[in-house]
Design an enzyme around this catalytic site. Structure first.
Site, short mmCIF file in Angstrom:
data_model
loop_
_atom_site.label_atom_id
_atom_site.label_comp_id
_atom_site.label_asym_id
_atom_site.label_seq_id
_atom_site.Cartn_x
_atom_site.Cartn_y
_atom_site.Cartn_z
N ASP A 8 83.02 -26.84 50.29
CA ASP A 8 83.80 -28.04 50.50
C ASP A 8 84.03 -28.67 49.12
O ASP A 8 83.32 -28.35 48.17
CB ASP A 8 83.03 -28.98 51.43
CG ASP A 8 83.70 -30.33 51.58
OD1 ASP A 8 84.89 -30.36 51.91
OD2 ASP A 8 83.02 -31.35 51.35
N ASP A 10 85.13 -32.53 48.05
CA ASP A 10 84.57 -33.86 47.82
C ASP A 10 83.16 -33.96 48.38
O ASP A 10 82.93 -33.70 49.57
CB ASP A 10 85.44 -34.93 48.47
CG ASP A 10 86.85 -34.97 47.92
OD1 ASP A 10 87.12 -35.83 47.07
OD2 ASP A 10 87.67 -34.12 48.32
#
Length: 223
Positions: A8, A10
């Site tokens: 992922d 952020d």
């Protein structure tokens, strides 16, 4: 053996919360509203820009002013994506260790390509990142398996030859839906009231430096 690690963006690979806080507070200041503390914004970043705007303005997406504020926030963010954003401390060393082992790494994010691509360019990560899948590239975003499976297809590997690393329940669910091992990041932007243990990941790491150890513990990586 392991052929790729998918992250992922952020709150997992990149620490972007300071820039989100800066942009939100600049907008709040113009509207004469109280500024938000970094810690409050940090807990909202993984839920997306809508959650950040909701935090600052206490408006739901149904409010007639919401879309205008959201667009203003996004436009302002686009103009200064990386003033305070960087890889989490220790993450670059983990990426270098993967690269030294010829293990590809890539990104599967719900952050639109409009922001993801220039952000990676500004941080000098474009050439190192083997794939970057955004919601623009798929019909269903995470927690659906489609983005992760697309990343694997681009890398020419099976899902069980990769692992997915994330800081949100939807990340772990996406990896599980793709039938690949998952690692949850306690150091990331875990939403208030959430605990990574409840997501049933295969492993949990407290710092980026724990990544390779977790891969070894999962018997995906040799010493």
């Amino acid at each position: 053996m392991l052929k790729a690690v998918l992250f992922d963006l952020d709150g997992t690979l990149l620490d972007t919360a300071a820039d989100f806080t800066r942009v939100l507070n600049s907008l709040l200041s113009e509207h004469g509203l109280p500024l938000q503390h970094y810690d409050a914004v940090r807990h909202r970043v993984s839920d997306g820009a809508r959650a950040v705007v909701n935090l600052g303005f206490s408006l739901t997406p149904e409010h007639p002013d919401f879309d205008g504020l959201l667009n203003a926030f996004l436009d302002r963010y686009e103009q200064a994506l990386s003033e305070q954003t960087s890889l989490f401390p220790g993450m670059d060393e983990q990426l270098q260790a993967l690269e030294a082992r010829n293990i590809a790494w890539g990104i599967v994010t719900n952050k639109p390509e409009r922001f993801t691509t220039p952000l990676l360019e500004q941080l000098g990560l474009t050439e190192r990142c083997a794939t970057a899948i955004c919601p623009d590239h798929v019909r269903e975003r995470k927690p659906a398996a489609e983005p992760i499976l697309l990343a694997c297809a681009q890398l020419g590997i099976r899902a069980d030859e990769a692992v997915y690393v994330g800081d949100h329940r939807r990340d772990i669910e996406a990896g599980q839906n793709a039938q690949m091992p998952t690692i949850a990041c306690r150091y990331g932007y875990v939403s208030e009231g959430e605990t990574p243990e409840d997501w049933n990941p295969d492993r949990i790491i407290d710092t980026p430096q724990g990544l390779l150890a977790a891969l070894r513990d999962l018997q995906l990586l040799e010493d």
